[in-house]
Write a protein that holds these residues in place. Structure first.
Motif, mmCIF file in Angstrom:
data_model
loop_
_atom_site.group_PDB
_atom_site.id
_atom_site.type_symbol
_atom_site.label_atom_id
_atom_site.label_comp_id
_atom_site.label_asym_id
_atom_site.label_seq_id
_atom_site.Cartn_x
_atom_site.Cartn_y
_atom_site.Cartn_z
ATOM 1 N N VAL A 156 -6.433 1.860 2.924
ATOM 2 C CA VAL A 156 -5.924 2.608 3.964
ATOM 3 C C VAL A 156 -5.977 2.767 4.569
ATOM 4 O O VAL A 156 -7.331 4.270 4.101
ATOM 5 C CB VAL A 156 -4.221 3.268 3.326
ATOM 6 C CG1 VAL A 156 -3.617 3.916 4.627
ATOM 7 C CG2 VAL A 156 -3.222 2.367 2.589
ATOM 8 N N SER A 157 -7.066 2.918 6.061
ATOM 9 C CA SER A 157 -7.672 4.011 6.740
ATOM 10 C C SER A 157 -6.601 5.256 6.697
ATOM 11 O O SER A 157 -5.552 5.472 6.733
ATOM 12 C CB SER A 157 -8.082 4.220 8.216
ATOM 13 O OG SER A 157 -6.475 3.584 8.916
ATOM 14 N N ARG A 158 -7.440 6.323 7.226
ATOM 15 C CA ARG A 158 -6.511 7.828 8.147
ATOM 16 C C ARG A 158 -5.637 7.662 8.786
ATOM 17 O O ARG A 158 -4.631 7.668 8.857
ATOM 18 C CB ARG A 158 -7.763 9.041 7.470
ATOM 19 C CG ARG A 158 -8.392 9.200 6.209
ATOM 20 C CD ARG A 158 -8.926 10.843 6.953
ATOM 21 N NE ARG A 158 -9.352 10.629 5.816
ATOM 22 C CZ ARG A 158 -9.295 11.091 4.066
ATOM 23 N NH1 ARG A 158 -8.420 12.033 4.417
ATOM 24 N NH2 ARG A 158 -9.790 12.009 3.039
ATOM 25 N N ALA A 159 -6.416 6.811 9.734
ATOM 26 C CA ALA A 159 -5.350 6.291 10.832
ATOM 27 C C ALA A 159 -3.980 6.131 10.778
ATOM 28 O O ALA A 159 -3.126 6.338 11.604
ATOM 29 C CB ALA A 159 -6.605 5.649 12.096
ATOM 30 N N ALA A 160 -4.731 4.478 9.908
ATOM 31 C CA ALA A 160 -2.974 4.069 9.416
ATOM 32 C C ALA A 160 -2.657 4.997 8.301
ATOM 33 O O ALA A 160 -0.649 5.127 8.933
ATOM 34 C CB ALA A 160 -3.434 2.719 8.756
ATOM 35 N N GLN A 211 -1.743 8.493 9.174
ATOM 36 C CA GLN A 211 -1.211 9.299 10.632
ATOM 37 C C GLN A 211 0.042 7.918 11.281
ATOM 38 O O GLN A 211 0.846 9.091 11.638
ATOM 39 C CB GLN A 211 -2.575 9.079 11.307
ATOM 40 C CG GLN A 211 -2.276 10.368 12.030
ATOM 41 C CD GLN A 211 -0.920 12.097 11.632
ATOM 42 O OE1 GLN A 211 -1.961 12.295 10.499
ATOM 43 N NE2 GLN A 211 -0.750 12.713 12.278
ATOM 44 N N ASP A 212 -0.215 7.099 11.453
ATOM 45 C CA ASP A 212 0.687 6.828 12.005
ATOM 46 C C ASP A 212 2.142 6.395 11.449
ATOM 47 O O ASP A 212 2.959 6.602 11.776
ATOM 48 C CB ASP A 212 -0.211 4.832 12.279
ATOM 49 C CG ASP A 212 0.913 4.076 12.668
ATOM 50 O OD1 ASP A 212 1.368 4.415 13.980
ATOM 51 O OD2 ASP A 212 1.282 2.990 12.743
ATOM 52 N N TYR A 213 1.573 5.919 10.296
ATOM 53 C CA TYR A 213 3.085 6.427 9.659
ATOM 54 C C TYR A 213 3.738 7.514 8.743
ATOM 55 O O TYR A 213 4.803 7.701 9.568
ATOM 56 C CB TYR A 213 2.447 5.643 8.168
ATOM 57 C CG TYR A 213 3.876 6.055 6.911
ATOM 58 C CD1 TYR A 213 4.785 5.154 6.636
ATOM 59 C CD2 TYR A 213 3.646 6.756 5.460
ATOM 60 C CE1 TYR A 213 5.829 6.149 6.274
ATOM 61 C CE2 TYR A 213 4.775 7.372 5.236
ATOM 62 C CZ TYR A 213 5.533 7.052 4.884
ATOM 63 O OH TYR A 213 6.959 6.996 3.909
ATOM 64 N N ILE A 221 2.733 0.643 4.833
ATOM 65 C CA ILE A 221 1.717 1.454 5.886
ATOM 66 C C ILE A 221 1.106 0.020 5.882
ATOM 67 O O ILE A 221 0.765 -0.876 5.125
ATOM 68 C CB ILE A 221 1.062 2.232 4.764
ATOM 69 C CG1 ILE A 221 1.909 3.344 4.520
ATOM 70 C CG2 ILE A 221 -0.115 2.864 5.168
ATOM 71 C CD1 ILE A 221 1.911 4.516 3.423
ATOM 72 N N THR A 222 0.016 0.512 7.281
ATOM 73 C CA THR A 222 -0.878 -0.799 7.182
ATOM 74 C C THR A 222 -2.859 -0.684 5.912
ATOM 75 O O THR A 222 -2.759 0.363 6.343
ATOM 76 C CB THR A 222 -1.585 -0.675 8.795
ATOM 77 O OG1 THR A 222 -0.374 -0.919 9.749
ATOM 78 C CG2 THR A 222 -2.234 -1.906 8.408
ATOM 79 N N ALA A 223 -2.018 -1.646 5.289
ATOM 80 C CA ALA A 223 -3.077 -1.438 4.520
ATOM 81 C C ALA A 223 -3.953 -2.749 4.336
ATOM 82 O O ALA A 223 -4.065 -3.974 4.715
ATOM 83 C CB ALA A 223 -2.947 -0.876 2.954
ATOM 84 N N HIS A 224 -5.230 -2.790 3.836
ATOM 85 C CA HIS A 224 -5.921 -4.317 3.495
ATOM 86 C C HIS A 224 -6.265 -3.912 2.164
ATOM 87 O O HIS A 224 -6.379 -3.390 1.210
ATOM 88 C CB HIS A 224 -7.734 -3.911 4.159
ATOM 89 C CG HIS A 224 -7.849 -3.514 5.840
ATOM 90 N ND1 HIS A 224 -7.084 -4.619 6.322
ATOM 91 C CD2 HIS A 224 -7.294 -2.373 6.316
ATOM 92 C CE1 HIS A 224 -7.269 -4.189 7.606
ATOM 93 N NE2 HIS A 224 -7.332 -2.842 7.510
#
Length: 67
Positions: A47-51, A53-55, A35-38
């Motif tokens: 983590v963004s909600r968009a990231a 949702q992508d996962y 999951i894309t995270a910062h």
């Protein structure tokens, strides 16, 4: 006109609740880039909600896919 406020980022605890996983499992996914995270302050993940949702889109069972 005021600029739009960014959507709040999700924490590890939020992801645990949403994905129904324990903290170690979520942290492993974040470290591996599943999951894309910062990382904030070199210790807290966001983590963004968009990231998220992508996962979910990548891992959900699509119609016609093998299970």
């Amino acid at each position: 006109m005021e600029p739009e406020k960014p959507e709040p980022m999700l924490t590890v605890e939020d992801l645990c609740d949403i994905l129904r996983l324990n903290k170690k499992a979520v942290q492993k996914m974040l470290r591996q880039g599943t999951i894309t995270a910062h990382k904030i302050n070199n210790k807290e993940w966001r983590v963004s909600r968009a990231a998220l949702q992508d996962y979910l889109d990548r891992t959900s069972n699509k119609p016609g896919s093998k299970q």
